[in-house]
Scaffold this motif. Structure first.
Motif, mmCIF file in Angstrom:
data_model
loop_
_atom_site.group_PDB
_atom_site.id
_atom_site.type_symbol
_atom_site.label_atom_id
_atom_site.label_comp_id
_atom_site.label_asym_id
_atom_site.label_seq_id
_atom_site.Cartn_x
_atom_site.Cartn_y
_atom_site.Cartn_z
ATOM 1 N N ILE A 187 0.912 -1.041 0.359
ATOM 2 C CA ILE A 187 -0.076 0.142 -0.076
ATOM 3 C C ILE A 187 0.697 1.264 0.030
ATOM 4 O O ILE A 187 1.156 1.431 0.388
ATOM 5 N N PHE A 188 0.760 2.094 -0.852
ATOM 6 C CA PHE A 188 1.405 3.939 -0.611
ATOM 7 C C PHE A 188 0.359 4.553 -0.143
ATOM 8 O O PHE A 188 -1.353 4.618 -1.091
ATOM 9 N N TRP B 231 -5.404 5.756 -0.962
ATOM 10 C CA TRP B 231 -4.420 4.916 -0.526
ATOM 11 C C TRP B 231 -4.550 4.428 -2.092
ATOM 12 O O TRP B 231 -6.078 4.125 -2.995
ATOM 13 N N ASP B 232 -3.369 3.969 -2.560
ATOM 14 C CA ASP B 232 -2.976 2.948 -3.513
ATOM 15 C C ASP B 232 -2.185 2.002 -2.887
ATOM 16 O O ASP B 232 -1.728 1.838 -2.278
ATOM 17 N N GLY C 98 0.116 -5.588 -3.033
ATOM 18 C CA GLY C 98 -1.726 -4.876 -2.860
ATOM 19 C C GLY C 98 -2.803 -5.412 -3.641
ATOM 20 O O GLY C 98 -3.731 -5.929 -3.452
ATOM 21 N N ALA C 99 -1.944 -5.237 -5.056
ATOM 22 C CA ALA C 99 -3.076 -5.438 -5.786
ATOM 23 C C ALA C 99 -3.078 -6.773 -6.284
ATOM 24 O O ALA C 99 -4.983 -7.306 -6.526
ATOM 25 N N GLU C 100 -2.655 -7.447 -5.710
ATOM 26 C CA GLU C 100 -3.040 -9.224 -6.072
ATOM 27 C C GLU C 100 -3.708 -9.737 -5.265
ATOM 28 O O GLU C 100 -4.632 -10.470 -5.159
ATOM 29 N N LEU C 101 -3.399 -8.925 -4.075
ATOM 30 C CA LEU C 101 -4.342 -9.289 -2.821
ATOM 31 C C LEU C 101 -5.818 -9.291 -2.737
ATOM 32 O O LEU C 101 -6.459 -9.776 -2.524
ATOM 33 N N LYS C 102 -5.971 -7.845 -3.382
ATOM 34 C CA LYS C 102 -7.201 -7.353 -3.859
ATOM 35 C C LYS C 102 -8.007 -8.374 -4.425
ATOM 36 O O LYS C 102 -9.058 -8.109 -4.077
ATOM 37 N N ARG C 103 -7.029 -8.938 -5.551
ATOM 38 C CA ARG C 103 -7.533 -8.821 -6.813
ATOM 39 C C ARG C 103 -8.237 -11.060 -6.079
ATOM 40 O O ARG C 103 -9.209 -11.377 -6.334
#
Ligand code: ATP
Length: 527
Positions: free
Chosen positions: A14-15, A28-29, A34-39
């Motif tokens: 997370i950034f 937040w980005d 994080g993108a993989e976790l969210k997916r």
């Protein structure tokens, strides 16, 4: 939280949004991990809520919708938080939050036109400067407004949706007409929502832009169930909730979804002890809600809501029925058939009983008779059970639950701290790391690359050849990769690799041909 946030930044979970320009509060980005976790979170929810059910279908609607929707839903008039400013230091607060933190409750008075008026209780102090000199408490509407088209006027004012739910309600009829579903059935959606929160805080927990995963599950009104089945099943501690039954009323359906959602959180790795089932008291409920359960999680900053599961009655569809002028009633052929078997006297007795029940609950008996006349014609507006979860809050719960520091002995017997993210393999951003023992031996590199390429179309696997093998393992521990395999000289002889388990750190020899099965089993929870 600070340690976790530091790790999330350092490792790319997370950034802060717009960081190089100083950031923007409440946004937040998600970085590569994080993108993989969210997916993974979205994918698991989608699979659970629609793919594996015959009675739920999906929807993907727009963020900006006709502004009348927000009038009908009540958001324009009442979707507001109480805001207060400190006159001494000029800081701005959510009045209810600072009062609650100081053991007080703000007083709310609802006037006849539905508007809320707030009063700060005596003794509450500004958390920043300690002064008790506040402005009046004012409602602050949380919707972000914009204009559609080139002219900025009130006529083309529109809003970024503050929840995904309303899109489902306004597409209810289209979905019903095209999906071959019949009540009871559900429509689910994952998507962005926006709320101009007065005080975004607790990292990503309360953001201004976030993502929701919502199901609206439409059920028959209890009166229709009674006409069809002759009774409405009562919720008892022994009620079997494993499979839905035709005689369930709203109360059992609501409890069914609470249990389903709790079981799902456990299935993706959140420990039972960290989840709380909080039943809202009558005075906490929204005026249209019959019951609401918050599934709460023990975050590092306290026990807070992860998901709300509300029994929303027929409120939303009725509002759109009235405001749009388009009928939101359904025709239920089983109901029509059941009613056809009743004679006039039985119908009159039924309608009188409903009218008496409604009157006892403070509702109009005339409305009850109109409602019954519709029922006798096989028609009603469905009621709704809504499990509504936040992707970002769940990601934060998974991150904080996974974080673990442990003392272990290094190669030379010296004690060191190992940071491990103990993600369940289902949610872990990377499922398997693949290492050649040495990067300067082309035959090891080629074999490791071959394994990597054979698995990557199905799983997010990671190839790494740099640094000592122990260091490579540690890097993966820190981002929660559940397994690692090392290609060594024995691999070249017998096609086995060293398989290392993140949690136990145990290593074993495993055939390359077995890797896919192992990954599959880990994801489905099999050993
Ligand atoms: P809260 O009381 O914490 O503001 P809420 O009761 O207003 O939440 P709902 O309107 O029920 O929340 O929204 C459903 C879910 O959406 C919440 O359980 C939460 O997971 C998520 N959510 C709501 N607001 C936010 C936010 N500002 N940031 C992140 N997630 C949110």
């Amino acid at each position: 939280m600070e340690t976790l946030a530091a790790l999330c930044k350092r490792r790319g979970f997370i950034f802060q949004s717009s960081e190089i320009y100083g950031g923007i509060n409440g946004f937040w980005d998600y970085g590569p991990l994080g993108a993989e976790l969210k997916r993974n979170v979205r994918g698991l929810w989608w699979r659970e809520m629609t793919r594996e059910r015959e009675d739920v279908v999906g929807l993907d609607a727009t963020i900006i919708m006709h502004p009348s929707i927000w009038k009908a839903s009540g958001h324009l008039d009442t979707f507001a938080d109480p805001m207060v400013d400190c006159k001494s230091c000029k800081s701005r607060w959510r009045a209810d939050q600072i009062a609650e933190e100081q053991g007080k409750k703000i007083e709310i008075e609802i006037t006849e036109d539905g508007k809320k008026h707030y009063k700060m209780p005596a003794g509450v102090k500004c958390p920043k400067c300690g002064s008790a000199n506040f402005t009046e408490v004012r409602p602050f509407n949380l919707m972000f407004a914009t204009h559609v088209g080139p002219i900025e006027s009130d006529d083309n004012k529109a809003y970024l949706r503050p929840e995904t739910a309303q899109a489902i309600f306004v597409q209810f009829k289209n979905v019903l007409d095209t999906s071959r579903q019949k009540v009871p059935f559900g429509i689910c959606q994952i998507g962005k929502a926006f709320r101009n929160e007065v005080t975004p805080r607790n990292y990503t927990f309360r953001s201004r832009e976030f993502e929701q995963m919502e199901l609206q599950f439409f059920i028959r009104p209890d009166e229709a169930v009674e006409l069809i089945c002759g009774h409405v099943a009562q919720l008892t501690p022994d009620t079997d909730l494993s499979e839905p039954h035709a005689d369930w009323g709203w109360e059992i359906w609501h409890k069914y979804w609470v249990e389903k959602r709790l079981a799902w959180y456990r299935s993706i790795g959140l420990p039972k002890a960290s989840l709380v089932e909080y039943w809202q008291a009558k005075d906490e409920l929204a005026h249209y809600a019959r019951a609401c359960v918050d599934i709460q999680f023990a975050f590092p900053f306290g026990i807070q809501e992860l998901e709300g599961i509300a029994a929303r009655s027929d409120y939303d569809l009725t509002q759109h029925h009235i405001h749009s002028g388009k009928s939101q009633e359904v025709f239920d052929d089983e109901l029509k058939a059941a009613v056809a078997k009743l004679d006039d006297a039985a119908r009159t007795a039924f309608a009188d009983k409903v009218a008496a029940d409604w009157q006892a609950a403070g509702k109009s008996p005339e409305a009850a008779h109109t409602f019954c006349a519709k029922l006798f014609d096989g028609r009603y507006i469905p009621h709704d059970i809504e499990p509504s979860a936040g992707v970002d809050r769940l990601v934060l719960a998974l991150l904080s639950d996974a974080y673990c520091e442990e003392k272990i002995a290094d190669d030379k017997g010296k004690e060191e701290t190992r940071v491990v993210m103990r993600f369940n393999p289902k949610v872990a951003p990377i499922k398997l790391a693949i290492f050649p023992l040495l990067k300067n031996r082309p035959e090891l590199v080629a074999k490791a690359r071959e394994i990597y390429l054979s698995l990557r179309s199905r799983w997010n696997v990671f190839y790494d050849e740099s640094g000592a093998i122990g260091r490579r393992y540690r890097r993966q521990d820190e981002i929660g990769t559940p397994f690692g395999v090392t290609v060594d000289f024995q691999t070249l002889e017998d096609n086995t690799v060293t398989w290392r388990d993140r949690d136990t750190m145990k290593q074993e020899r495993v055939a390359i041909s077995e890797l896919a099965t192992r990954l599959q089993n880990a994801e489905t929870g099999k050993q």
